[in-house]
Design a protein around this motif. Structure first.
Motif, PDB file in Angstrom:
ATOM      1  N   ASP A 250      -4.656  -2.672  14.941  1.00 14.90           N
ATOM      2  CA  ASP A 250      -3.433  -2.315  14.228  1.00 14.90           C
ATOM      3  C   ASP A 250      -2.206  -2.884  14.934  1.00 14.90           C
ATOM      4  O   ASP A 250      -2.088  -2.809  16.169  1.00 14.90           O
TER       5      ASP A 250
ATOM      6  N   LYS B 175       1.361  -3.892   9.738  1.00 16.59           N
ATOM      7  CA  LYS B 175       2.245  -3.093   8.902  1.00 16.59           C
ATOM      8  C   LYS B 175       3.692  -3.496   9.180  1.00 16.59           C
ATOM      9  O   LYS B 175       4.159  -3.441  10.318  1.00 16.59           O
TER      10      LYS B 175
ATOM     11  N   ARG C 211      -3.659  -7.543   5.622  1.00 12.58           N
ATOM     12  CA  ARG C 211      -4.984  -7.233   6.152  1.00 12.58           C
ATOM     13  C   ARG C 211      -5.737  -8.537   6.374  1.00 12.58           C
ATOM     14  O   ARG C 211      -6.039  -9.250   5.429  1.00 12.58           O
TER      15      ARG C 211
ATOM     16  N   VAL D  99       1.894  -4.554   3.843  1.00 11.37           N
ATOM     17  CA  VAL D  99       0.778  -4.673   4.781  1.00 11.37           C
ATOM     18  C   VAL D  99       0.070  -6.013   4.592  1.00 11.37           C
ATOM     19  O   VAL D  99      -0.084  -6.503   3.473  1.00 11.37           O
TER      20      VAL D  99
ATOM     21  N   ASP E  46       4.340   0.837   1.833  1.00  9.14           N
ATOM     22  CA  ASP E  46       4.193  -0.004   3.016  1.00  9.14           C
ATOM     23  C   ASP E  46       3.805  -1.429   2.647  1.00  9.14           C
ATOM     24  O   ASP E  46       2.931  -1.653   1.804  1.00  9.14           O
TER      25      ASP E  46
ATOM     26  N   THR F  56       7.808  -3.138   8.640  1.00  8.23           N
ATOM     27  CA  THR F  56       8.841  -2.149   8.358  1.00  8.23           C
ATOM     28  C   THR F  56      10.186  -2.849   8.276  1.00  8.23           C
ATOM     29  O   THR F  56      10.507  -3.701   9.119  1.00  8.23           O
TER      30      THR F  56
ATOM     31  N   VAL G 154      -4.790  -5.257  10.889  1.00  8.97           N
ATOM     32  CA  VAL G 154      -3.853  -4.726   9.905  1.00  8.97           C
ATOM     33  C   VAL G 154      -2.454  -4.822  10.497  1.00  8.97           C
ATOM     34  O   VAL G 154      -2.187  -4.302  11.583  1.00  8.97           O
TER      35      VAL G 154
ATOM     36  N   GLU H 254       0.881  -1.162   0.000  1.00  6.08           N
ATOM     37  CA  GLU H 254       0.000   0.000   0.000  1.00  6.08           C
ATOM     38  C   GLU H 254       0.918   1.211   0.000  1.00  6.08           C
ATOM     39  O   GLU H 254       1.415   1.614   1.041  1.00  6.08           O
TER      40      GLU H 254
ATOM     41  N   GLU I 291       2.271  -3.289  14.338  1.00  6.90           N
ATOM     42  CA  GLU I 291       3.468  -2.925  13.583  1.00  6.90           C
ATOM     43  C   GLU I 291       4.538  -3.974  13.844  1.00  6.90           C
ATOM     44  O   GLU I 291       4.625  -4.523  14.948  1.00  6.90           O
TER      45      GLU I 291
END
Length: 304
Positions: free
Chosen positions: A102, A73, A53, A51, A49, A75, A71, A46, A104
């Protein structure tokens, strides 16, 4: 509890997550409540990023019958967790009480990697290993999704002989007996990092106008001889993108094969195993909903 690329499976009795759906990619336990926070879906970009989902989770205690979703994400970066090369996810929060969660995850696995592509279902990895999936194409496989009642005919490295349009590599026979092509067969095989996959595109159109597609994700299992096990239905994502996992020794490295087949108690258990799991409500815009317990047989074998 969270898993990526596969569901969490069924933790043993006594584990607080034992009662979570084995279709879940993320599971939440709060007191006596156990919630499926979404079924597994392949990663997508996205913008810049990476991701994942996970959607079609439980609706309990969510406003207006909304499905829980997660979600994740990713990195690119070194692990911040001592002893964990790939790092661990960090819970960021729930979006305004909207049953959207969310996370990370900083990990070297998210760093840019060269994509290796091979034709005729054969590729050579950067280390010189030759991966040949052609032995799996000797027969087509019938996959039954106990959660929805749908069935799937799947082949790799070849086309199906089915009720779907000519040239299909995967075909869905819905519980109402309608058939849908899930993509045209392709002999292009890809390696991204250590993961081998084959993608079929250009299937029948979804209600939202997207063409159905299929991702076959291959995982090393030294115990599985070529042709002894077929794919397992994993998930239907947004835009009618269908995912299957396929365990086989054909994608194992020499080092993995040298270790031999582990004892049954040490083998992976995070594959869907319950063919009588309750049906999951169908997400809006999709024809069949998310994955459930599956059984797999060669298409030319008697149905169980």
């Amino acid at each position: 509890m969270m898993n990526v690329c596969e569901s969490i499976g069924k933790p043993p009795v006594g584990n607080p997550f034992h009662n979570c759906s084995d279709r879940a990619g993320v599971c939440q336990v709060t007191g006596e409540h156990v919630f499926n926070l979404g079924g597994v879906s392949p990663p997508t970009f996205e913008g810049e990023d990476l991701v994942m989902r996970y959607d079609s989770g439980d609706t309990d205690l969510c406003a207006n019958g909304k499905h829980r979703s997660s979600v994740i994400k990713f990195t690119c970066g070194e692990s911040q967790v001592p002893g964990e090369y790939y790092g661990e996810p960090v819970f960021v929060g729930e979006q305004n009480g909207a049953c959207e969660y969310d996370f990370e995850w900083t990990t070297p696995a998210a760093c840019k990697a060269e994509r290796v592509v091979g034709d005729d279902c054969i590729l050579t990895t950067p280390s010189g290993q030759r991966v040949d999936l052609n032995p799996l194409g000797a027969k087509s496989w019938n996959v039954k999704d106990g959660a929805t009642g749908h069935e799937y005919d799947v082949n790799v490295c070849g086309t199906l002989q089915s009720d779907c349009a000519a040239g299909a590599g995967a075909c869905q026979v819905a519980s109402n007996k309608q058939t849908f092509s899930l993509g045209l067969a392709s002999k292009q095989v890809q390696l991204v990092k250590e993961h081998v996959n084959v993608v079929y595109e250009g299937g029948d159109l979804c209600p939202d106008g997207n063409a159905r597609s299929t991702s076959l994700l291959f995982f090393c299992d030294p115990c599985v001889k070529p042709g002894s096990e077929g794919p397992v239905f994993l998930h239907e994502g947004d835009g009618c993108a269908y995912s299957f996992i396929w365990r086989t020794s054909l994608v194992c490295t020499a080092e993995q094969l040298a270790k031999g087949c582990p004892a049954p108690t040490n083998r992976p258990t995070n594959r869907p195993t319950n063919p009588t799991a309750p049906a999951t409500p169908t997400p809006a815009g999709n024809s069949s909903g998310s994955g459930g317990g599956t059984t797999t047989t060669p298409a030319d074998a008697p149905a169980s």
